[in-house]
Scaffold this active site. Structure first.
Site, mmCIF file in Angstrom:
data_model
loop_
_atom_site.group_PDB
_atom_site.id
_atom_site.type_symbol
_atom_site.label_atom_id
_atom_site.label_comp_id
_atom_site.label_asym_id
_atom_site.label_seq_id
_atom_site.Cartn_x
_atom_site.Cartn_y
_atom_site.Cartn_z
ATOM 1 C CD GLN A 139 -16.927 -54.994 22.176
ATOM 2 O OE1 GLN A 139 -16.424 -54.101 21.630
ATOM 3 N NE2 GLN A 139 -17.636 -54.870 23.088
ATOM 4 C CG HIS A 140 -14.904 -59.066 15.429
ATOM 5 N ND1 HIS A 140 -14.464 -60.333 15.009
ATOM 6 C CD2 HIS A 140 -16.245 -59.106 15.190
ATOM 7 C CE1 HIS A 140 -15.300 -61.228 14.813
ATOM 8 N NE2 HIS A 140 -16.576 -60.537 14.997
ATOM 9 C CB ALA A 141 -8.300 -56.940 16.488
ATOM 10 C CG ASP A 164 -10.654 -61.071 15.723
ATOM 11 O OD1 ASP A 164 -11.583 -60.546 15.175
ATOM 12 O OD2 ASP A 164 -9.617 -60.201 16.532
#
Length: 565
Positions: free
Chosen positions: A200-202, A211
């Site tokens: 998942q995105h940071a 990302d």
């Protein structure tokens, strides 16, 4: 899933409070966890196991920190913390494991082994079969393969020109594979990535697998623009015709992104209750438009041959000096706006997430200049659940596809254009192509290391996907050159791999992206999960949905159906 249970036992004769913060949360204010009454009172709380937590026990009567420790807790574990008095009235905090935690990475390991075994079978079976084709006529029937050139224009370029007997130029196989690989990873992470945080995105600064995908797409757009426009210009396609093609593709991409982004089964095709304007396809469309204009007005139709000119080793740069000048001016504009533009009630040049970050001093300054410009232009019609919301407790909407980040998206696409120019200028000189890719990767990698100081939060310009920071662009440019160069060597030069299965979604990328966005959360691509306490079913669903779209892309490839814009 990704949670553990902490039970605190207070054996002191005074009331204490427990606070926590995550090590991933940069300079964050401690948040209250539980409050404990004196004399053998206890309280429990669920905590996240994604990141290391710092827990602090404070005395209310003494206004003093009694103990503090860092600990990474494991999924499903039950832990007890006993706060006990010792000599000289200095309490200690002891941690005990009441229930052994699960291994959250076991499903991922099993899935990786199964996919590796499947890939090995797909490689070995055709290899053994080809070894049996020893006679010439059997090789002609069984082992015939298509040849691919470097002109990535459209999906039907492999067909032979009717009536002329001449073969049209065909696609660069490694670029299709790169596009398909990026799209496959995007579909997987959009389905939740098995619930793992690194898919998942940071939360704000830093990099995760999710990302990496968007910059790869932008890079590929830049490379494809150079290869396709070079081919069309050599065929005599006029500038006006190119402008029509550019405008049509841009409008279609933007409208597709706008409609599917705001689609809601409850409200109809457009959800007027919440109309988000920026989006992924909108950014890709605008980036494609600018890059195409650069190539249309300042591209080279013919490659000049100057045998003894001093700029021969770098002619793919110097011959495009107007493009470089525009890109440098755009980057200067991004730097000036980001670091010099005054923002009400926020420090100039602020790049943080706001909320409880930076000691809670700038709670409404999420994204600095980027967030301020988007709020001024779009108002509340932006993404309301940014990746920093959960960890940093932000209240301001912030859109990762906002206006200011689009400037650096164009810069990222221009790096992809440079990759395409290298292929054109050094055609049939594979060593030169690979060496130049490596040189660009080294230059960009060093630049990223300097800008970020090789840290997540402490650099001059941190690597940040939400802001599309300069360090993020050069870092992803480094990865893109390395990945495309590696695929070019393995696929187009050596022919060790045909790009399967990634080449199939790569040749139907618009169809797969729109399809998975529109239908991805309906059966059979997903279902209502029954076992949500671990990653097993979540990972199975993510892999199953991704595999179905790859299979659909393969069937469309067999039917020679390619959705073009």
């Amino acid at each position: 899933m990704d949670q553990a249970l902490l039970t605190f036992h207070n054996q002191l004769t005074e009331e204490v409070q427990v606070f926590y913060t995550s090590d991933y949360c940069y300079k964050c204010v401690y948040q209250p966890l539980v409050s404990l009454k004196p004399n053998n009172k206890n309280a429990s709380a669920q905590i996240s196991t994604k990141f290391t937590l710092t827990i602090q026990v404070e005395s209310q009567t003494r206004n003093k920190t009694l103990c503090r420790w860092d600990q990474t807790y494991m999924e499903g574990g039950h832990y007890s913390i006993w706060i006990m008095p010792v000599a000289f009235n200095n309490p200690i905090c002891n941690l005990y494991v009441d229930k052994r935690p699960n291994n959250p990475h076991l499903p991922l390991l099993v899935a990786a082994l199964l996919m590796a075994l499947t890939a090995l079978l797909f490689v070995m079976v055709p290899y053994i079969y080809r070894k049996r084709c020893t006679l010439t006529f059997i090789k002609t029937i069984c082992c015939r393969g298509e040849k691919y050139s470097v002109d990535n224009e459209d999906a039907h370029a492999r067909e032979t020109a009717h009536g002329t007997g001449e073969a049209k130029p065909s696609r660069l196989l490694s670029l299709d594979t790169f596009r398909g690989f990026s799209l496959t990873v995007m579909v997987f992470v959009n389905y939740g990535g098995g619930g793992y945080w690194f898919f998942q995105h940071a939360p704000w600064n830093g990099l995760t697998v999710a990302d990496l995908v968007m910059p790869w797409f932008v890079f590929i757009i830049g490379t494809s623009v150079v290869l396709a426009f070079n081919s069309m210009q050599r065929r005599g396609v006029g500038r006006l015709q190119l402008l029509r093609k550019i405008t049509w593709r841009t409008v279609v991409l933007v409208m597709l992104g706008f409609c599917f982004l705001n689609y809601s089964p409850r409200d109809g095709p457009l959800s007027w209750s919440w109309l988000r304007i920026p989006g992924v396809l909108q950014r890709l469309g605008f980036t494609y438009f600018v890059l195409s204009l650069l190539q249309t007005f300042w591209g080279q139709k013919e490659i000049p041959l100057r045998v003894h000119h001093w700029w021969n080793p770098v002619q793919d740069v110097f011959l495009y000096w107007p493009q470089w000048l525009i890109i440098i001016l755009l980057e200067i504009l991004w730097l000036c706006i980001t670091f010099l533009m005054p923002i009400p009630n926020c420090p100039t040049g602020y790049l943080g997430p706001g909320g409880i970050g930076d000691d809670g001093l700038y709670p409404d300054c999420t994204g600095g200049a980027a967030g301020y410009i988007d709020q001024w232009i779009f108002g509340d019609n932006m993404y309301r659940y940014p990746t920093c919301k959960e960890m940093y407790h932000t209240v301001q909407p912030f859109d990762p596809e906002g206006v200011l980040g689009t400037i650096n998206s164009i810069v990222m696409g221009f790096l992809g254009m440079q990759a395409g120019k290298i292929i054109i200028f050094y055609k049939k000189k594979n060593v030169h192509i690979l060496c130049r890719y490596l040189v660009w990767a080294i230059i960009l990698g060093i630049s990223a290391a300097i800008l970020s100081k090789c840290t997540r939060d402490g650099g001059f310009i941190p690597v940040n996907k939400n802001l599309w920071s300069l360090s993020y662009v050069v870092c992803m440019g480094c990865f893109s050159f390395l990945l495309l160069g590696g695929m070019y060597f393995v696929i187009d030069i050596k022919g060790w791999w045909g790009g399967q299965p990634f080449i199939y979604p790569g040749m139907n990328s618009i169809f797969v992206y729109v399809g998975h966005s529109l239908l991805g959360f309906y059966f059979p691509f997903s279902w209502e999960m029954r076992f949500q306490a671990s990653h097993w079913e979540f990972l199975l669903q993510s892999l199953w949905g991704t595999a179905l779209w790859v299979l659909i892309a393969y069937l469309l490839y067999r039917k020679k159906f390619f959705l073009k814009i």
